[in-house]
Design a protein around this motif. Sequence first.
Motif, short mmCIF file in Angstrom:
data_model
loop_
_atom_site.label_atom_id
_atom_site.label_comp_id
_atom_site.label_asym_id
_atom_site.label_seq_id
_atom_site.Cartn_x
_atom_site.Cartn_y
_atom_site.Cartn_z
N LEU A 94 11.46 -2.28 -12.06
CA LEU A 94 12.68 -2.01 -12.83
C LEU A 94 13.76 -1.48 -11.90
N ASP A 95 14.29 -0.30 -12.17
CA ASP A 95 15.34 0.27 -11.32
C ASP A 95 14.81 1.39 -10.43
N THR A 96 13.52 1.39 -10.15
CA THR A 96 12.92 2.47 -9.37
C THR A 96 12.15 1.92 -8.19
N LYS A 97 11.97 2.79 -7.21
CA LYS A 97 11.11 2.50 -6.07
C LYS A 97 10.01 3.56 -6.07
N VAL A 98 8.77 3.12 -6.21
CA VAL A 98 7.62 4.02 -6.27
C VAL A 98 6.96 4.04 -4.89
N CYS A 99 6.81 5.25 -4.34
CA CYS A 99 6.24 5.42 -3.00
C CYS A 99 4.97 6.26 -3.07
N LYS A 100 4.04 5.97 -2.18
CA LYS A 100 2.77 6.71 -2.08
C LYS A 100 2.65 7.27 -0.67
N ASP A 101 2.49 8.60 -0.56
CA ASP A 101 2.40 9.19 0.77
C ASP A 101 0.95 9.20 1.25
N VAL A 102 0.73 9.80 2.39
CA VAL A 102 -0.61 9.78 3.02
C VAL A 102 -1.61 10.60 2.22
N HIS A 103 -1.14 11.50 1.36
CA HIS A 103 -2.03 12.33 0.54
C HIS A 103 -2.30 11.71 -0.83
N GLY A 104 -1.70 10.57 -1.13
CA GLY A 104 -1.90 9.93 -2.41
C GLY A 104 -0.96 10.38 -3.50
N SER A 105 0.07 11.15 -3.16
CA SER A 105 1.05 11.59 -4.16
C SER A 105 2.13 10.52 -4.35
N LEU A 106 2.55 10.35 -5.60
CA LEU A 106 3.56 9.36 -5.91
C LEU A 106 4.93 10.01 -6.06
N THR B 257 0.82 -1.22 0.00
CA THR B 257 0.00 0.00 0.00
C THR B 257 0.85 1.27 0.00
N GLU B 258 2.15 1.16 0.33
CA GLU B 258 2.98 2.37 0.46
C GLU B 258 4.11 2.45 -0.55
#
Length: 454
Positions: free
Chosen positions: A408-420, A402-403
């Motif tokens: 690939l070569d990236t780490k995608v993160c989602k904060d509490v406001h839904g921004s990536l 969920t977070e």
Amino acid sequence: MGRNNPQATLSEITPSGREIRGFRGLLTGWGILSWVRKRRRWNFNKSGFFRPKRSPSRRSRRKGSRTPDDSPVTDRDIKETILDQRLGFLPVRHNLTPLEKQALASLKDNNHIIIKPADKGGATVVMNKNQYTAEIKRQLADTITYKKIQSDPVYNIRRKIDTILTKHSQLQTIDAKTKTFLINNYPVTPVLYILPKIHKNLQNPPGRPIVASTDSILNPISIYLEKILTPYTHKTKSFILDTSDFLRKIQDINTVPTNSILCTFDVNSLYTSITHDTGIEAVSLTLSEAGVDTRSQDLCLELLNLVLGENYFLFEDDFYVQICGTAMGSNVAPAYANLYMDRFERDFIYPNTLFQQYARQWYRYIDDIFCIWQGDHSSLTAFYNTINEIRPELKFSISHHTEAITFLDTKVCKDVHGSLTTDIYTKPTDRNNFLLYNSCHPQIYQKQSPPFPI
């Protein structure tokens, strides 16, 4: 001793008093080195006389023109550097100490180990030869994918190629130049090897099978098919070219629901799982939808069927043929796999009810898929189970969070406001190789921003 002295030997006394022995001394005594030095500074003009080369002065150079310091390195520059070193004009700077050279020679002569690059991450892997061989034999024991054959089939393949090309040459589907390109008169036998996947298991890494098919009998045909099919892969709905393309697509997403799930799917052994019938059918439908004429379609499909059906290779002293899927190492393999997955998505993924209801984003890099799922975990599990039951040969694995998720070569993160947000991701086994600054390489490489990666 000078060149006019008949008693010249394998040594020469320089003006500074230093004696030069060996072959270079003989060349110096005969004046050959001096002639070579002068020759490099003279040109042969049209009238048959030599004249010195004139380099443009600073005043005569146009503004913005290249100088020797920033010009690209050419093959001629490298050859001249090697010649200068061999003739003794330039000193050879050895990168390795005597102990390091001895260690490399010892590794080279050790018949009990195999040295290969890792499948991912740039590391160098030293494996026990028995372990390496056992992993290849384990994969070759899969009778659904591979079959052992009695002899080299290259002459039989050549006859099939001649038959196809002669037919389409008479139909004027291809011209004489293309026909000549597609025939390799001096083919090299393809060889199978594996790249250890140490990112999956460091002690007993599985191997990624690669068929070294450069200059093989089917290599020109594979190159030809790659050139034809690759443009169609770029037009597919979920296509991702590389990590940079993925980052551009992620930046276009402003926000996502805070309860959404970040997930990735991976197709297990995609290249060896594609049955020939379904793969050729996917390519045929793509060419038909693109409006390719019938004769050109027939040529492409006949050549593709030949590349897939006659994909043979040598391991140790035995010949094998791959009867299912396509081999990594074939030029057309990525485009072929992409078009197969696009057809699978269009037939089974996009029409799926759960996908239409909950999947917001769906990006695919060959067999790696990134998805933003706006449903709960139970709906995601139901969708995953559904797509895994469509074709028995095609199986997916899934990771979700969920977070944060890696792709690939990236780490995608989602904060509490839904921004990536994104960050660089490196596997624990990743290694970076850099060029040693004081190594014996052209200076233009060393003048680039250090450290210079290999």
